[in-house]
Design an enzyme around this catalytic site. Sequence first.
Site, PDB file in Angstrom:
ATOM      1  NE  ARG A 103      49.501  21.613 -35.727  1.00  0.00           N
ATOM      2  CZ  ARG A 103      50.691  21.073 -35.908  1.00  0.00           C
ATOM      3  NH1 ARG A 103      50.896  20.194 -36.862  1.00  0.00           N
ATOM      4  NH2 ARG A 103      51.702  21.414 -35.124  1.00  0.00           N
ATOM      5  NE  ARG A 132      59.820  20.626 -32.804  1.00  0.00           N
ATOM      6  CZ  ARG A 132      58.632  20.112 -33.142  1.00  0.00           C
ATOM      7  NH1 ARG A 132      58.534  18.827 -33.468  1.00  0.00           N
ATOM      8  NH2 ARG A 132      57.549  20.854 -33.145  1.00  0.00           N
ATOM      9  NE  ARG A 165      54.502  23.013 -30.499  1.00  0.00           N
ATOM     10  CZ  ARG A 165      55.317  21.989 -30.309  1.00  0.00           C
ATOM     11  NH1 ARG A 165      56.295  22.072 -29.424  1.00  0.00           N
ATOM     12  NH2 ARG A 165      55.160  20.887 -30.988  1.00  0.00           N
TER      13      ARG A 165
END
Length: 221
Positions: A99, A166, A177
């Site tokens: 990531r 979620r 995000r």
Amino acid sequence: MVISGEPDSTAMDAKIVLLGPPGSGKGTQAAILKERLGFTLISTGDLLREAVRLQTPLGIKAKEFMDAGKLVPNQLVVDLITEKVNSLNSGFILDGFPRNIDQAEVLEGITEIDVAINLDVDEDELVDRLTKRRTCKECNAVFHLMFKPPANEGVCDKCGEDLYQRSDDTEMVVRNRLKVYHDNTFPLIQHYEAKGKLANVSGRGSIEDIYHRMVRVIDTL
Ligand code: AMP
């Protein structure tokens, strides 16, 4: 390697990293590649969510970062992934790792990947995709309220368990995000391009179309 949609033993030896923003369809494509071509799938998001569900020491530490849409500290994820990759004798698909550049360098210390496939999707489509996403509690199958609704509302087509949203798929967390993706993960595209390992695949269109684009890339390995 000619795989054209059929399982092929050499396909399973490929080491593939999936890149792309949250909502680009990485998890969906990874699951199909696993099902149809027999790849071992390693999803850091799934592993972390399982740790949260079981309230392991890792899960307890990871939860607050995940709920805020932030990256979990590198060391926690790196230990998890190192153990997984080292336990394999075959190839794999990595969904959600690396990531950031530090994680990419750790991965390079463990093994050499064959290709990083970047699923490219317009940003304005991502928020819609993520906030309408529903996930199976049991088998992690992914649905979309408009584009891939389950046959029975709130119930997984595959295993019959309940679907849920979620906690990081709510609009506020999704925006965070996407920012985290831009700041940390987007630079990986250049990183793999510089190494001659990048393959860009359009993430637009039907799940089947995208799958066939991915297979064409894997076919060249
Ligand atoms: P995902 O299912 O890949 O969207 O991941 C969900 C969440 O898990 C992310 O927003 C992060 O909080 C955490 N996560 C997953 N993979 C990583 C990673 N490689 N490094 C740090 N955090 C991660």
